[in-house]
Design an enzyme around this catalytic site. Structure first.
Site, PDB file in Angstrom:
ATOM      1  N   SER A 134      49.476  -2.894  -0.850  1.00  0.00           N
ATOM      2  CA  SER A 134      49.199  -4.303  -0.580  1.00  0.00           C
ATOM      3  C   SER A 134      49.953  -5.168  -1.599  1.00  0.00           C
ATOM      4  O   SER A 134      50.439  -4.666  -2.609  1.00  0.00           O
ATOM      5  CB  SER A 134      47.711  -4.575  -0.707  1.00  0.00           C
ATOM      6  OG  SER A 134      47.332  -4.472  -2.065  1.00  0.00           O
ATOM      7  N   LYS A 135      49.999  -6.479  -1.313  1.00  0.00           N
ATOM      8  CA  LYS A 135      50.668  -7.422  -2.230  1.00  0.00           C
ATOM      9  C   LYS A 135      50.020  -7.375  -3.613  1.00  0.00           C
ATOM     10  O   LYS A 135      50.685  -7.381  -4.630  1.00  0.00           O
ATOM     11  CB  LYS A 135      50.530  -8.849  -1.668  1.00  0.00           C
ATOM     12  CG  LYS A 135      51.625  -9.232  -0.721  1.00  0.00           C
ATOM     13  CD  LYS A 135      52.176 -10.622  -1.112  1.00  0.00           C
ATOM     14  CE  LYS A 135      53.501 -10.885  -0.446  1.00  0.00           C
ATOM     15  NZ  LYS A 135      53.405 -11.191   0.974  1.00  0.00           N
ATOM     16  N   ARG A 136      48.661  -7.345  -3.621  1.00  0.00           N
ATOM     17  CA  ARG A 136      47.951  -7.366  -4.900  1.00  0.00           C
ATOM     18  C   ARG A 136      48.291  -6.107  -5.719  1.00  0.00           C
ATOM     19  O   ARG A 136      48.574  -6.167  -6.906  1.00  0.00           O
ATOM     20  CB  ARG A 136      46.439  -7.439  -4.649  1.00  0.00           C
ATOM     21  CG  ARG A 136      45.617  -7.684  -5.900  1.00  0.00           C
ATOM     22  CD  ARG A 136      44.126  -7.657  -5.587  1.00  0.00           C
ATOM     23  NE  ARG A 136      43.733  -6.456  -4.864  1.00  0.00           N
ATOM     24  CZ  ARG A 136      43.565  -5.245  -5.425  1.00  0.00           C
ATOM     25  NH1 ARG A 136      43.735  -5.098  -6.716  1.00  0.00           N
ATOM     26  NH2 ARG A 136      43.219  -4.207  -4.689  1.00  0.00           N
ATOM     27  N   SER A 161      50.976  -4.374  -5.582  1.00  0.00           N
ATOM     28  CA  SER A 161      52.335  -4.381  -6.129  1.00  0.00           C
ATOM     29  C   SER A 161      52.396  -5.257  -7.376  1.00  0.00           C
ATOM     30  O   SER A 161      53.175  -4.987  -8.285  1.00  0.00           O
ATOM     31  CB  SER A 161      53.386  -4.802  -5.105  1.00  0.00           C
ATOM     32  OG  SER A 161      52.846  -5.489  -4.059  1.00  0.00           O
ATOM     33  N   GLY A 162      51.542  -6.288  -7.451  1.00  0.00           N
ATOM     34  CA  GLY A 162      51.470  -7.109  -8.663  1.00  0.00           C
ATOM     35  C   GLY A 162      50.950  -6.278  -9.834  1.00  0.00           C
ATOM     36  O   GLY A 162      51.479  -6.326 -10.946  1.00  0.00           O
TER      37      GLY A 162
END
Ligand code: GLU
Length: 500
Positions: free
Chosen positions: A258-260, A262-263
């Site tokens: 998910s985007k989170r 990858s952060g």
């Protein structure tokens, strides 16, 4: 099916909706490889029909990322070519013409349903527990009447008239024939109310006009594959070969990242975005090697590939359709291999910006001398700051505790450092050849293990407990500085700090 003597025309057709990630980079890479292998062309086309998802700057980032990876295109975006323009928003008229052709041949129709009405239909379908789909109201309109309403300026979209019965069989090179039942497919919108074609019609028309022979793309496009095949067949165009690549999964192998997440990853020095990998000090060669093997293999043991190897050895027949888990330790591994494959001058030139970013004034001659002693020690280019920054520092500030030798007192450590300093000062030069044996002998005389003795010297001269080989490092630092740093260490050790 592709042989080295049938040139292919392939395209990489991203949408400018954010950062370029590993999955798109791999799609671009495979397209590039097959184009180069066959002496064909690799086309870069921008699919920007969805203006709502447009992220400013992503087009430039895309081109920079591809070029950084070494995936230069033969036609497309900024360089143009015989089938341009290569940005879909600049091809509106072309799609309008093709949409009209589908309407005239009865494969598409105007739809005047308002968003409010469609919303009511969708809600009812939810209550009836049937999959959301267009209910076909405008499909039944008389085409002449519909054309008159359009001529009078009524808001409309264009929908593809999906056959209600039968099935369509499409062939994916990786998966073989796949059959979809038409009744499960919808009357998809192909031209929006603003007159701009949606991706589906645009991509199919472009592939046809640009003479694309192989469509190699991510498997997230498998769901729209039957629609694309229907559109092509409605036009009566020749089909390209289709190939949908496997997806990338989380490092754990479960689900997509998910985007989170990858952060979060960035905190550990990793990223799924190409731009970040560049900034983190990964080599494009290593990234290319790594992603090439996420879904393709040459045999069961060869792992080191540079671009010319890949162009020679890559084969669509050895692609693997199963999802590939992202393995960042492999990336570190490949980065190490490719760093060691660099020439010393190339290594020096490539680590220089990382030292400069950390505010070091870099002397090129000195950096070239350092290159051979750090080459084995870097996992990423960014490590150069930690591994070699001290070569460019005026003074080093060792920790007092680190200066004290293992199982030794500060005054014993000072004594050892003083003896070493005297010995080094008496040598004609400080090089491994001249200094190693005498220093070892001195450690023996002082009753110290080499680890204890050289540990003190290392911290004194480099300011660190871990460093490149000590004597080689001393040779680069130079006699004067080495002696000065030893003197400072002796002083520190003699002035035992007050307990804090
Ligand atoms: N524009 C699509 C994307 O953003 C490309 C799909 C295709 O290659 O057909 O991935």
């Amino acid at each position: 099916m592709t042989s080295k003597d049938t040139p292919v025309r392939v395209r990489f057709a991203p949408s400018p909706t954010g950062h370029v990630h590993l999955g798109s980079a791999r799609t671009a890479l495979y397209n590039y490889l097959i184009a180069h292998q066959t002496g064909g062309q690799f086309v870069l086309r921008l699919e920007d029909t969805d203006q709502k998802r447009y992220v400013p700057g992503s087009e430039q980032e895309l081109m920079d990322g591809l070029r950084w990876l070494g995936l230069e295109w033969d036609e497309g975006l900024d360089i143009g070519g015989p089938y341009g323009p290569y940005r879909q928003t600049e091809r509106k008229e072309i799609y309008q013409k093709y949409a009209q052709q589908l309407i005239d041949s009865g494969h598409a129709y105007y739809c005047f349903c308002s968003p409010q009405r469609l919303e009511r239909v969708r809600k009812q379908q939810m209550r009836d527990k049937v999959p959301a789909h267009y209910d076909g109201t405008c499909r039944r309109l008389d085409p002449d009447e519909a054309a008159t309403r359009v001529a009078h300026g009524e808001a409309h979209v264009v929908r593809f008239k999906m056959p209600r019965e039968g099935s369509i069989t499409v062939i994916d090179r990786l998966r073989g024939p796949i059959t979809y039942e038409n009744r499960n497919l919808d009357d998809y919108i192909i031209v929006k109310s603003d007159g701009l074609a949606l991706y589906h019609l645009a991509a199919i028309s472009d592939d046809h006009m640009m003479k694309i022979t192989h469509v190699i793309r991510g498997s997230e496009w498998l769901s729209t594959f039957p629609l694309h095949a229907h559109i092509i067949r409605a036009f009566g165009w020749e089909e390209p070969q289709w190939l949908h690549l496997s997806v990338f999964l989380r490092p754990s192998g479960k689900g997509k990242m998910s985007k989170r997440e990858s952060g979060e990853l960035l905190k550990d020095g990793y990223s799924i975005y190409i731009k970040d990998l560049e900034e983190l000090g990964y080599l494009p060669e290593a990234v290319v090697n790594w992603i090439a093997l996420m879904g393709w293999s040459y045999d069961d043991h060869t792992e080191f590939f540079n671009m010319p190897d890949l162009i020679e050895k890559f084969s669509l027949d050895r692609l693997n359709p199963s999802p590939a888990a992202i393995n960042f330790s492999k990336l570190d591994h490949f980065n190490g291999l490719h760093i060691r494959a660099l020439s010393l001058s190339d290594l020096a030139a490539r680590v220089k910006p990382f030292l400069e970013k950390a505010d070091y004034q870099v002397d090129d001659d000195r950096l070239l001398k350092i290159a051979p002693i750090i080459q084995e020690r870097l996992v990423t280019f960014e490590d150069v700051v930690e591994v070699a920054g001290f070569f460019f520092e005026e003074t080093v500030n060792p920790n007092f505790e680190d200066l004290v030798g293992k199982n030794m007192t500060p005054s014993d450590s000072a004594q050892a450092a003083r003896k070493a300093c005297e010995l080094l000062a008496s040598l004609p030069e400080i090089t491994p050849q001249a200094a190693e044996q005498p220093l070892r002998a001195l450690a023996g005389q002082l009753g110290l293990k080499p680890g204890q003795f050289f540990g003190i010297l290392r911290v004194a001269v480099t300011g660190r407990k871990v460093s490149p080989p000590l004597l080689e490092s001393m040779a680069v630092i130079g006699r004067e500085k080495v002696l000065e740093r030893l003197q400072n260490a002796i002083q520190m050790l003699e002035n035992t700090p007050r307990a804090s």
